[in-house]
Motif scaffolding. Sequence first.
Motif, PDB file in Angstrom:
ATOM      1  N   TYR A   6       0.803  -1.222   0.000  1.00  0.00           N
ATOM      2  CA  TYR A   6       0.000   0.000   0.000  1.00  0.00           C
ATOM      3  C   TYR A   6       0.839   1.276   0.000  1.00  0.00           C
ATOM      4  O   TYR A   6       0.388   2.312  -0.487  1.00  0.00           O
ATOM      5  CB  TYR A   6      -0.922   0.034   1.225  1.00  0.00           C
ATOM      6  N   ALA A   7       2.034   1.222   0.580  1.00  0.00           N
ATOM      7  CA  ALA A   7       2.821   2.445   0.774  1.00  0.00           C
ATOM      8  C   ALA A   7       3.124   3.188  -0.532  1.00  0.00           C
ATOM      9  O   ALA A   7       2.947   4.413  -0.598  1.00  0.00           O
ATOM     10  CB  ALA A   7       4.107   2.124   1.532  1.00  0.00           C
ATOM     11  N   PRO A   8       3.587   2.518  -1.600  1.00  0.00           N
ATOM     12  CA  PRO A   8       3.871   3.261  -2.833  1.00  0.00           C
ATOM     13  C   PRO A   8       2.645   3.964  -3.401  1.00  0.00           C
ATOM     14  O   PRO A   8       2.745   5.085  -3.907  1.00  0.00           O
ATOM     15  CB  PRO A   8       4.390   2.185  -3.794  1.00  0.00           C
ATOM     16  N   GLY A   9       1.481   3.322  -3.323  1.00  0.00           N
ATOM     17  CA  GLY A   9       0.262   3.935  -3.834  1.00  0.00           C
ATOM     18  C   GLY A   9      -0.096   5.209  -3.100  1.00  0.00           C
ATOM     19  O   GLY A   9      -0.525   6.194  -3.715  1.00  0.00           O
ATOM     20  N   ARG A  10       0.080   5.202  -1.777  1.00  0.00           N
ATOM     21  CA  ARG A  10      -0.217   6.407  -0.998  1.00  0.00           C
ATOM     22  C   ARG A  10       0.746   7.530  -1.359  1.00  0.00           C
ATOM     23  O   ARG A  10       0.359   8.695  -1.437  1.00  0.00           O
ATOM     24  CB  ARG A  10      -0.164   6.095   0.493  1.00  0.00           C
ATOM     25  N   LEU A  11       2.008   7.193  -1.568  1.00  0.00           N
ATOM     26  CA  LEU A  11       2.986   8.203  -1.964  1.00  0.00           C
ATOM     27  C   LEU A  11       2.601   8.822  -3.315  1.00  0.00           C
ATOM     28  O   LEU A  11       2.596  10.049  -3.475  1.00  0.00           O
ATOM     29  CB  LEU A  11       4.377   7.583  -2.039  1.00  0.00           C
ATOM     30  N   LYS A  12       2.272   7.983  -4.282  1.00  0.00           N
ATOM     31  CA  LYS A  12       1.908   8.481  -5.609  1.00  0.00           C
ATOM     32  C   LYS A  12       0.629   9.302  -5.559  1.00  0.00           C
ATOM     33  O   LYS A  12       0.473  10.297  -6.287  1.00  0.00           O
ATOM     34  CB  LYS A  12       1.753   7.310  -6.576  1.00  0.00           C
ATOM     35  N   GLN A  13      -0.283   8.898  -4.705  1.00  0.00           N
ATOM     36  CA  GLN A  13      -1.537   9.637  -4.555  1.00  0.00           C
ATOM     37  C   GLN A  13      -1.266  11.075  -4.097  1.00  0.00           C
ATOM     38  O   GLN A  13      -1.838  12.026  -4.647  1.00  0.00           O
ATOM     39  CB  GLN A  13      -2.423   8.912  -3.537  1.00  0.00           C
ATOM     40  N   TRP A  14      -0.384  11.219  -3.106  1.00  0.00           N
ATOM     41  CA  TRP A  14      -0.079  12.567  -2.639  1.00  0.00           C
ATOM     42  C   TRP A  14       0.714  13.350  -3.690  1.00  0.00           C
ATOM     43  O   TRP A  14       0.436  14.516  -3.948  1.00  0.00           O
ATOM     44  CB  TRP A  14       0.672  12.524  -1.309  1.00  0.00           C
ATOM     45  N   LEU A  15       1.685  12.682  -4.315  1.00  0.00           N
ATOM     46  CA  LEU A  15       2.459  13.371  -5.357  1.00  0.00           C
ATOM     47  C   LEU A  15       1.554  13.874  -6.483  1.00  0.00           C
ATOM     48  O   LEU A  15       1.746  14.976  -6.998  1.00  0.00           O
ATOM     49  CB  LEU A  15       3.520  12.427  -5.931  1.00  0.00           C
ATOM     50  N   ALA A  16       0.576  13.072  -6.858  1.00  0.00           N
ATOM     51  CA  ALA A  16      -0.346  13.485  -7.913  1.00  0.00           C
ATOM     52  C   ALA A  16      -1.093  14.753  -7.515  1.00  0.00           C
ATOM     53  O   ALA A  16      -1.339  15.632  -8.348  1.00  0.00           O
ATOM     54  CB  ALA A  16      -1.324  12.364  -8.229  1.00  0.00           C
ATOM     55  N   MET A  17      -1.441  14.863  -6.237  1.00  0.00           N
ATOM     56  CA  MET A  17      -2.097  16.077  -5.761  1.00  0.00           C
ATOM     57  C   MET A  17      -1.141  17.260  -5.763  1.00  0.00           C
ATOM     58  O   MET A  17      -1.515  18.387  -6.097  1.00  0.00           O
ATOM     59  CB  MET A  17      -2.647  15.851  -4.355  1.00  0.00           C
ATOM     60  N   LEU A  18       0.113  17.013  -5.408  1.00  0.00           N
ATOM     61  CA  LEU A  18       1.099  18.089  -5.343  1.00  0.00           C
ATOM     62  C   LEU A  18       1.427  18.667  -6.718  1.00  0.00           C
ATOM     63  O   LEU A  18       1.920  19.798  -6.820  1.00  0.00           O
ATOM     64  CB  LEU A  18       2.382  17.587  -4.682  1.00  0.00           C
ATOM     65  N   THR A  19       1.170  17.910  -7.783  1.00  0.00           N
ATOM     66  CA  THR A  19       1.489  18.405  -9.127  1.00  0.00           C
ATOM     67  C   THR A  19       0.705  19.669  -9.471  1.00  0.00           C
ATOM     68  O   THR A  19       1.125  20.445 -10.333  1.00  0.00           O
ATOM     69  CB  THR A  19       1.208  17.340 -10.211  1.00  0.00           C
ATOM     70  N   ARG A  20      -0.402  19.882  -8.800  1.00  0.00           N
ATOM     71  CA  ARG A  20      -1.192  21.093  -9.066  1.00  0.00           C
ATOM     72  C   ARG A  20      -0.432  22.354  -8.662  1.00  0.00           C
ATOM     73  O   ARG A  20      -0.591  23.404  -9.279  1.00  0.00           O
ATOM     74  CB  ARG A  20      -2.521  21.027  -8.323  1.00  0.00           C
ATOM     75  N   SER A  21       0.391  22.248  -7.613  1.00  0.00           N
ATOM     76  CA  SER A  21       1.097  23.413  -7.089  1.00  0.00           C
ATOM     77  C   SER A  21       2.584  23.410  -7.391  1.00  0.00           C
ATOM     78  O   SER A  21       3.217  24.473  -7.360  1.00  0.00           O
ATOM     79  CB  SER A  21       0.894  23.504  -5.570  1.00  0.00           C
TER      80      SER A  21
END
Length: 329
Positions: A272-287
């Motif tokens: 699960y850990a890599p998916g959570r990391l990618k999920q947050w990174l995907a959100m950070l791409t907006r900023s």
Amino acid sequence: MQIALAPMEGLVDEILRELLTEVGGVDWCVSEFVRVCDRLLPLASFRKLAPELDSGWSTASGTPLRLQLLGSDPVCLADNAAFAASLGVSVVDLNFGCPAKTVNKSRGGAVLLKEPELLHAIAREVSATLPAGVPLTAKMRLGYDSPDGALDCARALVDGGASMLVVHARTKLDGYKPPAHWEWVARVQEAVAVPVYANGEIWTVDDWRRCREVSGADNIMLGRGLVSRPDLALQIAAASVGREPEPLSWAELQPLLHLFWRKARQKLAPRYAPGRLKQWLAMLTRSYPEAQALFDSIRRDNDCARLDVLFGLRVDELSGPVAAEFIPA
């Protein structure tokens, strides 16, 4: 002025709550919803989604955590709220905003906005069961497919005992599509005599200013905007008193990313850990444009050992009391 961190199922878990409240500017936060169906839940169900209960219902930074419940059975919700109060929770919140189809099909979240009488019955039963000193609050959308019943729903909740409302200024069918109809927050505030928080489409300080002008709301709840820009609450808090702080740079964000990965490795199973990391990174791409490059570089990588090297994580930092047991909601 108060700024709250929104509950976001499967995204704002204990890890992000800890990191985002540590950055600053957040006055209180809310757990992911605890789904209540037909029974009194065991302690483990509360601890899974609100492990802060073991540390005085607050994050490591001292930010208070409220517990959110979701369901449609007034008595069962009341029983679980009373149990949470016995565990020391300071505020119980009810979810009438979740737009997820699976949740709505089981009569939870925003679908209940079709039934203001039921909203009133739930609020009345829960508030009557909670001990004195433990207030009831609620989060709602403007309606299911239309905002026409928003004021009735708001009145039903407040008349039932809710002492505060957060209004996500969209209907269920609107989902997360812009715009947010902040003018309806103003109408709700006129209809009820309790504090009303504005929520929805606040991504920047300028968005907050426009929201305040249109809604008249002194208080706000931030969700995706704060996840995408972790210092947004801090920026807004500063702007509210006439200061303009420098936004957090990508370089300054790196320690937070590294800490996120360490906590994810300690508390989440490796799958699960890599998916959570990618999920947050995907959100950070907006900023942060740099987040897109990092996301692209690890998009297909689920090897925790390689990610450990990327984030400079040592083997001795991987120990965690729930690393193997915790499964995200």
